[in-house]
Scaffold this active site. Structure first.
Site, PDB file in Angstrom:
ATOM      1  N   SER A 155       1.953  -9.619  -0.824  1.00  0.00           N
ATOM      2  CA  SER A 155       1.532  -8.221  -0.708  1.00  0.00           C
ATOM      3  C   SER A 155       1.721  -7.639   0.692  1.00  0.00           C
ATOM      4  O   SER A 155       1.884  -6.423   0.831  1.00  0.00           O
ATOM      5  CB  SER A 155       0.065  -8.089  -1.113  1.00  0.00           C
ATOM      6  OG  SER A 155      -0.730  -9.000  -0.374  1.00  0.00           O
ATOM      7  N   LYS A 167       0.823  -1.229   0.000  1.00  0.00           N
ATOM      8  CA  LYS A 167       0.000   0.000   0.000  1.00  0.00           C
ATOM      9  C   LYS A 167       0.847   1.265   0.000  1.00  0.00           C
ATOM     10  O   LYS A 167       0.456   2.280  -0.574  1.00  0.00           O
ATOM     11  CB  LYS A 167      -0.949   0.015   1.216  1.00  0.00           C
ATOM     12  CG  LYS A 167      -1.924  -1.152   1.241  1.00  0.00           C
ATOM     13  CD  LYS A 167      -3.003  -1.032   0.177  1.00  0.00           C
ATOM     14  CE  LYS A 167      -3.914  -2.227   0.194  1.00  0.00           C
ATOM     15  NZ  LYS A 167      -4.954  -2.184  -0.825  1.00  0.00           N
ATOM     16  N   GLU A 205     -10.402   5.161   3.157  1.00  0.00           N
ATOM     17  CA  GLU A 205     -11.012   4.031   3.857  1.00  0.00           C
ATOM     18  C   GLU A 205      -9.894   3.048   4.176  1.00  0.00           C
ATOM     19  O   GLU A 205      -8.821   3.105   3.571  1.00  0.00           O
ATOM     20  CB  GLU A 205     -12.037   3.381   2.924  1.00  0.00           C
ATOM     21  CG  GLU A 205     -11.458   2.437   1.875  1.00  0.00           C
ATOM     22  CD  GLU A 205     -10.572   3.121   0.831  1.00  0.00           C
ATOM     23  OE1 GLU A 205     -10.666   4.354   0.639  1.00  0.00           O
ATOM     24  OE2 GLU A 205      -9.768   2.406   0.203  1.00  0.00           O
TER      25      GLU A 205
HETATM   26  C1  LIG Z   1      -1.653  -6.949   2.741  1.00  0.00           C
HETATM   27  C2  LIG Z   1      -2.784  -6.743   1.769  1.00  0.00           C
HETATM   28  N1  LIG Z   1      -2.805  -7.475   0.627  1.00  0.00           N
HETATM   29  C3  LIG Z   1      -3.811  -7.329  -0.268  1.00  0.00           C
HETATM   30  C4  LIG Z   1      -4.848  -6.447  -0.034  1.00  0.00           C
HETATM   31  C5  LIG Z   1      -5.969  -6.386  -1.026  1.00  0.00           C
HETATM   32  O1  LIG Z   1      -5.980  -5.126  -1.662  1.00  0.00           O
HETATM   33  P1  LIG Z   1      -5.600  -5.032  -3.210  1.00  0.00           P
HETATM   34  O2  LIG Z   1      -4.134  -5.334  -3.319  1.00  0.00           O
HETATM   35  O3  LIG Z   1      -5.912  -3.620  -3.587  1.00  0.00           O
HETATM   36  O4  LIG Z   1      -6.442  -6.059  -3.925  1.00  0.00           O
HETATM   37  C6  LIG Z   1      -4.844  -5.655   1.117  1.00  0.00           C
HETATM   38  C7  LIG Z   1      -5.884  -4.657   1.310  1.00  0.00           C
HETATM   39  N2  LIG Z   1      -5.870  -3.864   2.278  1.00  0.00           N
HETATM   40  C8  LIG Z   1      -6.646  -2.657   2.319  1.00  0.00           C
HETATM   41  C9  LIG Z   1      -6.366  -1.937   3.627  1.00  0.00           C
HETATM   42  O5  LIG Z   1      -5.343  -2.281   4.280  1.00  0.00           O
HETATM   43  O6  LIG Z   1      -7.072  -1.040   3.957  1.00  0.00           O
HETATM   44  C10 LIG Z   1      -8.104  -2.882   2.106  1.00  0.00           C
HETATM   45  O7  LIG Z   1      -8.662  -3.381   3.273  1.00  0.00           O
HETATM   46  C11 LIG Z   1      -8.821  -1.649   1.543  1.00  0.00           C
HETATM   47  C12 LIG Z   1      -7.997  -0.515   1.158  1.00  0.00           C
HETATM   48  C13 LIG Z   1      -9.496  -2.111   0.289  1.00  0.00           C
HETATM   49  C14 LIG Z   1      -3.800  -5.812   2.044  1.00  0.00           C
HETATM   50  O8  LIG Z   1      -3.752  -5.087   3.193  1.00  0.00           O
END
Ligand SMILES: Cc1ncc(COP(=O)(O)O)c(/C=N/[C@H](C(=O)O)[C@@H](O)C(C)C)c1O
Length: 388
Positions: free
Chosen positions: A371, A82, A104
């Protein structure tokens, strides 16, 4: 701002004017040498890029099939991919003279990353989070507070991600002049899906170069989990033209596709509009988003990035699923064979890759986008799944 029939911006006129302003500002700075230099320096010295490419020799030998590799986005500062788009969004907001970044969060990784980037560029930060996720992702909530962000509990609806996005959008509409909505994935109205993808594509650019340099070839398969789709687009973009590379996006089938306790948007959804953009959507007959579920807070979103919808229709990416049980098993398996505790979101990609590897020859290769790291999930996993 379209990806085939998908994407676009379906928003009230006053917001459209603001989105146009963001699009102009982004197009102006994305190739500006000073902006690129500042972002590149922060990526290197603050985030710790390039992230490592790691060969899971133990896991690969244990499965006895294809070689499994990890792109270590879990090693980035703040613990996930992120930060890649949050830094870009924060620098953009600064250049636009904004005072505050809002967003969010579900898993809390985006919230932590945005709070971190906001501190770095000297902006305030409001993070909207469903109270269910606030409870489940405590370490990240504490981290956001220490970083000085305002974590705003969202109590409406299912009190998870979709509701947090609704609340953040409402707050943004109330004051789109002094704030920038730093969306957390490749979703939302144009230019967000394009902009977030552009900030994330460094993942695949690095991985493609690292793989070629180490092994003199390209991976046969690349795999990433898909919530909104940002880490997946980050890995996939650099490989889209490499027809020899098979691409797999993994969505959560949760407790099972048949009983609605899932978030498998590209498997069971159909085109619809949510949060100002058109894409595959898990929806009822009236086109309203269905309640979704995943053991991973970061994946339980009824929509998906519009570019993924196009990639599905043109069959350049195969979208598959991984369920809660096999995902948690994969989390423990990776931890106990390679000493790496993945985020539950990322463990969905690991689970699918482990299944895929079994029937492939040893000479083949599978590159997974790891990720995020599992620090945020350790209490939840042990409390709910014991020590396995
Ligand atoms: C470690 C990790 N891996 C994958 C994801 C899935 O988000 P994408 O990569 O945007 O599909 C997430 C998504 N996290 C966001 C968050 O941390 O807020 C999610 O909950 C929202 C932004 C959509 C994540 O934290």
């Amino acid at each position: 701002g379209y990806f085939g029939d998908y994407g676009g911006s379906f928003v009230p006129p006053e917001l459209q004017a603001i989105l146009d302003e963001i699009t102009v500002a982004y197009n102006e700075i994305k190739d500006d040498p000073a902006f690129v230099a500042e972002l590149t320096t922060l990526m290197k010295d603050f985030v710790g890029r390039p992230s490592a490419l790691f060969h899971c020799k133990n896991l690969s030998d244990k499965i006895g099939g294809a070689q499994i590799y990890l792109k270590r986005e879990d090693l980035n500062h703040t613990g996930a991919h992120k930060i890649n788009h949050c830094l870009g969004e924060a620098l953009l907001a600064k250049r636009m003279g904004k005072k505050k970044l809002i967003a969010e969060t579900g898993a809390g990784q985006h919230g932590v990353a945005l709070a971190t980037a906001a501190v770095l560029v000297g902006l305030e930060c409001d993070i909207y989070m469903g109270i269910i996720d606030i409870e489940k992702e405590k370490p990240n909530v504490t981290r956001m507070k220490i970083l000085g962000a305002n974590v705003i509990p969202v109590t409406r609806g299912t009190q998870t991600l979709k509701d947090a996005v609704d609340a953040a959008f409402e707050a943004y509409l109330a004051d789109p002049v002094t704030q920038l909505y730093a969306i957390g994935s490749v979703v939302g109205p144009h230019p967000f899906p394009m902009m977030v993808r552009d900030f994330q594509k460094i993942i695949g650019i690095e991985a493609r170069a690292q793989f070629q340099e180490k092994y003199g070839t390209l991976p046969n398969h690349i795999v990433a989990c898909v919530g909104g789709g940002s880490n997946a687009m980050g890995l996939f973009t650099a490989f889209l033209e490499d027809k020899s590379v098979k691409i797999h996006g993994v969505e959560p089938s949760g407790k099972g596709l048949e009983d609605g306790k899932h978030a498998a948007t590209l498997t069971l959804g159909k085109p619809g509009t949510l949060h100002g953009f058109k894409s595959y959507l898990l929806q009822d007959d009236a086109g309203e988003p269905l309640p979704v579920y995943s053991v991973a807070s970061g994946l339980d979103y009824p929509g998906v990035g519009p570019q993924h919808s196009l990639l599905k229709d043109i069959e350049r990416v195969e979208y598959v699923t991984a369920g809660d049980e096999e995902t948690i098993d994969a989390l423990f398996e990776l931890s106990r064979t390679e000493g790496i505790i993945p985020a539950i979101e990322s463990a969905h990609a690991v689970a699918y890759a482990m299944t895929l590897a079994k029937d492939l020859p040893k000479e083949e290769s599978i590159l997974i986008n790891l990720s995020g790291r599992g620090d945020k999930d350790i209490d939840f996993v042990v409390e709910n799944y014991g020590k396995k």
